[in-house]
Structure formats: C-alpha cells, structure tokens
Write a protein that holds these residues in place. Structure first.
Motif, PDB file in Angstrom:
ATOM      1  N   GLU A 206     -25.638 -56.158   4.807  1.00  0.00           N
ATOM      2  CA  GLU A 206     -26.022 -55.032   5.658  1.00  0.00           C
ATOM      3  C   GLU A 206     -25.131 -54.883   6.903  1.00  0.00           C
ATOM      4  O   GLU A 206     -25.140 -53.833   7.541  1.00  0.00           O
ATOM      5  CB  GLU A 206     -27.498 -55.115   6.049  1.00  0.00           C
ATOM      6  CG  GLU A 206     -27.845 -56.164   7.041  1.00  0.00           C
ATOM      7  CD  GLU A 206     -29.342 -56.258   7.346  1.00  0.00           C
ATOM      8  OE1 GLU A 206     -30.165 -55.566   6.709  1.00  0.00           O
ATOM      9  OE2 GLU A 206     -29.688 -57.042   8.225  1.00  0.00           O
ATOM     10  N   MET A 207     -24.354 -55.900   7.249  1.00  0.00           N
ATOM     11  CA  MET A 207     -23.532 -55.845   8.464  1.00  0.00           C
ATOM     12  C   MET A 207     -22.574 -54.652   8.503  1.00  0.00           C
ATOM     13  O   MET A 207     -22.512 -53.958   9.524  1.00  0.00           O
ATOM     14  CB  MET A 207     -22.768 -57.156   8.669  1.00  0.00           C
ATOM     15  CG  MET A 207     -23.650 -58.300   9.147  1.00  0.00           C
ATOM     16  SD  MET A 207     -22.778 -59.886   9.207  1.00  0.00           S
ATOM     17  CE  MET A 207     -21.651 -59.618  10.565  1.00  0.00           C
ATOM     18  N   PRO A 208     -21.805 -54.371   7.438  1.00  0.00           N
ATOM     19  CA  PRO A 208     -20.884 -53.218   7.519  1.00  0.00           C
ATOM     20  C   PRO A 208     -21.617 -51.892   7.720  1.00  0.00           C
ATOM     21  O   PRO A 208     -21.153 -51.022   8.462  1.00  0.00           O
ATOM     22  CB  PRO A 208     -20.156 -53.246   6.168  1.00  0.00           C
ATOM     23  CG  PRO A 208     -20.290 -54.647   5.684  1.00  0.00           C
ATOM     24  CD  PRO A 208     -21.612 -55.131   6.209  1.00  0.00           C
ATOM     25  N   GLU A 209     -22.784 -51.743   7.093  1.00  0.00           N
ATOM     26  CA  GLU A 209     -23.535 -50.498   7.243  1.00  0.00           C
ATOM     27  C   GLU A 209     -24.109 -50.356   8.654  1.00  0.00           C
ATOM     28  O   GLU A 209     -24.090 -49.274   9.243  1.00  0.00           O
ATOM     29  CB  GLU A 209     -24.653 -50.439   6.200  1.00  0.00           C
ATOM     30  CG  GLU A 209     -25.236 -49.069   6.069  1.00  0.00           C
ATOM     31  CD  GLU A 209     -26.048 -48.881   4.807  1.00  0.00           C
ATOM     32  OE1 GLU A 209     -26.774 -47.876   4.766  1.00  0.00           O
ATOM     33  OE2 GLU A 209     -25.974 -49.702   3.878  1.00  0.00           O
ATOM     34  N   LEU A 210     -24.601 -51.459   9.224  1.00  0.00           N
ATOM     35  CA  LEU A 210     -25.092 -51.413  10.599  1.00  0.00           C
ATOM     36  C   LEU A 210     -23.945 -51.127  11.568  1.00  0.00           C
ATOM     37  O   LEU A 210     -24.112 -50.398  12.548  1.00  0.00           O
ATOM     38  CB  LEU A 210     -25.781 -52.726  10.971  1.00  0.00           C
ATOM     39  CG  LEU A 210     -27.108 -53.001  10.268  1.00  0.00           C
ATOM     40  CD1 LEU A 210     -27.632 -54.387  10.644  1.00  0.00           C
ATOM     41  CD2 LEU A 210     -28.139 -51.931  10.581  1.00  0.00           C
ATOM     42  N   SER A 211     -22.772 -51.678  11.294  1.00  0.00           N
ATOM     43  CA  SER A 211     -21.605 -51.437  12.139  1.00  0.00           C
ATOM     44  C   SER A 211     -21.208 -49.961  12.087  1.00  0.00           C
ATOM     45  O   SER A 211     -20.924 -49.345  13.126  1.00  0.00           O
ATOM     46  CB  SER A 211     -20.441 -52.335  11.695  1.00  0.00           C
ATOM     47  OG  SER A 211     -19.376 -52.252  12.605  1.00  0.00           O
ATOM     48  N   ALA A 212     -21.204 -49.378  10.897  1.00  0.00           N
ATOM     49  CA  ALA A 212     -20.868 -47.959  10.757  1.00  0.00           C
ATOM     50  C   ALA A 212     -21.907 -47.082  11.458  1.00  0.00           C
ATOM     51  O   ALA A 212     -21.554 -46.097  12.108  1.00  0.00           O
ATOM     52  CB  ALA A 212     -20.769 -47.592   9.276  1.00  0.00           C
ATOM     53  N   LEU A 213     -23.177 -47.451  11.340  1.00  0.00           N
ATOM     54  CA  LEU A 213     -24.243 -46.701  12.010  1.00  0.00           C
ATOM     55  C   LEU A 213     -24.026 -46.699  13.519  1.00  0.00           C
ATOM     56  O   LEU A 213     -24.097 -45.661  14.171  1.00  0.00           O
ATOM     57  CB  LEU A 213     -25.603 -47.322  11.663  1.00  0.00           C
ATOM     58  CG  LEU A 213     -26.834 -46.636  12.244  1.00  0.00           C
ATOM     59  CD1 LEU A 213     -27.052 -45.275  11.590  1.00  0.00           C
ATOM     60  CD2 LEU A 213     -28.063 -47.509  12.038  1.00  0.00           C
ATOM     61  N   ASP A 214     -23.718 -47.868  14.074  1.00  0.00           N
ATOM     62  CA  ASP A 214     -23.459 -47.982  15.511  1.00  0.00           C
ATOM     63  C   ASP A 214     -22.249 -47.138  15.914  1.00  0.00           C
ATOM     64  O   ASP A 214     -22.274 -46.465  16.944  1.00  0.00           O
ATOM     65  CB  ASP A 214     -23.229 -49.448  15.879  1.00  0.00           C
ATOM     66  CG  ASP A 214     -23.036 -49.650  17.358  1.00  0.00           C
ATOM     67  OD1 ASP A 214     -24.044 -49.837  18.061  1.00  0.00           O
ATOM     68  OD2 ASP A 214     -21.873 -49.616  17.828  1.00  0.00           O
ATOM     69  N   ALA A 215     -21.214 -47.158  15.098  1.00  0.00           N
ATOM     70  CA  ALA A 215     -19.988 -46.436  15.429  1.00  0.00           C
ATOM     71  C   ALA A 215     -20.135 -44.924  15.287  1.00  0.00           C
ATOM     72  O   ALA A 215     -19.536 -44.162  16.054  1.00  0.00           O
ATOM     73  CB  ALA A 215     -18.848 -46.926  14.538  1.00  0.00           C
TER      74      ALA A 215
END
Length: 191
Positions: A93-102
């Motif tokens: 889930e880390m890449p998806e959370l990172s994209a959401l934040d960005a």
C-alpha cells in the motif's frame, strides 16, 4: 545468539502473526447515524483542542530529521498509517499512499513505522522503497498514547480537517477507500 536477539526474533514473529491476522479486509460497515452537526468545524486558526481519542494529538521526530505535528496539519485530511518493513500488505500500500499524498492537496499522509529498528536502518529501507510523505519510528513498547496499539498491520486512521477521527481501517487500505471515506464524511469527492 544473544538473549536480545532471541527476544527480537520472538517479537518479530509475534508481529508477523498479528499482521497476517489483520490482512483480511473487514466487511464494509455503514457508519452509525449521527445527528447533523450544530455548526461547521472550527477553522485551522481556532484555539487548540484538548487531545482525546476522538481528537488525537501526535508529535514525532521523523527519520529525515524533521518533526511531524498533527496540529500543524489542521485544515487538511490526514492519513495516519501504522506499518512495518516486514509487513507485505504494508509494503504493497505504500506506493498508493505516496501517490495519494502527492496528488491530492487536501490529503496529507504520515507513516508510523511500528517496529524496533534504528533511524539509519529505516532511512536505508526508504531509499529502496521511497515515499513522499514523512515517516516516523514508533516505539513498540510506548506507542503514541492518543492512538490505540495496532491489533495488526497495516492499521490506518483518517482524520478530518478539524482533527477528529473520521474513520479507522484495519488491514490494507487503498486510495479509493480513503477518498470514499472522505466523501462519506462530507469532504470533497474523489476526482
């Protein structure tokens, strides 16, 4: 092998079992009906609210040398994500959370690494698994008092712009899950 190493392996095994137990997605539940709020949430400039389970406080040093203070993020939706380097669903889930934040200006993410490691080891891990959001190490023996001890990993809280807990997720979470919870709580729709 020293006693400390045996204890660390036993602790790691215990956390792995807990994470596996939490990996099952909980069935969707409708939030309990609430009466309409009497007034709109207080603006970010309002006087600080006393920390409670509904309005948690969080101030931690991040592994990049900064500080994450939840109170400084009032006015935005904040995703507080407990995770660990050994947790497969967490890493997924880390890449998806990172994209959401960005990609969403109204959403901020903070990662709370719930494991016994050093800042140096975590920085090395994050070089191989980069994220745009801040990451803080959480003492597994003394986690932040305003957030319950995770029953499994990942475990995620969504906080509304006024600082109130809007939703808690046990197990993996997606950007769609978070955006749907924001929309259900009266925030902007996914888009």
């Amino acid at each position: 092998m020293t006693l400390n190493a045996i204890q660390r392996r036993a602790l790691a095994a215990m956390f792995c079992l807990a994470a596996l137990a939490a990996c099952k997605r909980e069935p969707a539940q409708a939030p309990p009906a609430k009466p309409a709020p009497a007034a709109t949430p207080a603006p970010a400039a309002a006087a600080p609210r006393e920390a409670t389970a509904d309005f948690p406080a969080l101030r931690l040093a991040t592994v990049d040398g900064g500080t994450f203070d939840l109170a400084a993020h009032r006015g935005k939706w904040v995703v507080v994500n407990y995770w660990a380097t050994w947790c497969g669903p967490c890493l997924k889930e880390m890449p998806e959370l990172s994209a959401l934040d960005a990609m969403r200006e109204h959403i901020e993410v903070v990662g709370l690494a719930y494991e016994d490691t050093t800042p140096e080891a975590m920085r090395a891990f994050l070089e191989k698994h980069p994220v745009v959001y801040p990451v803080a190490l959480v003492d597994v023996y003394a986690p932040p008092k305003d957030f319950e001890v995770p029953r499994g990993l990942p475990m995620t809280w969504l906080l509304a712009p006024d600082g109130k807990v809007a939703r808690k997720f046990t197990g993996p979470v997606t950007a769609r899950d978070i955006e749907a919870a924001i929309a259900a709580a009266g925030g902007p729709p996914a888009g």
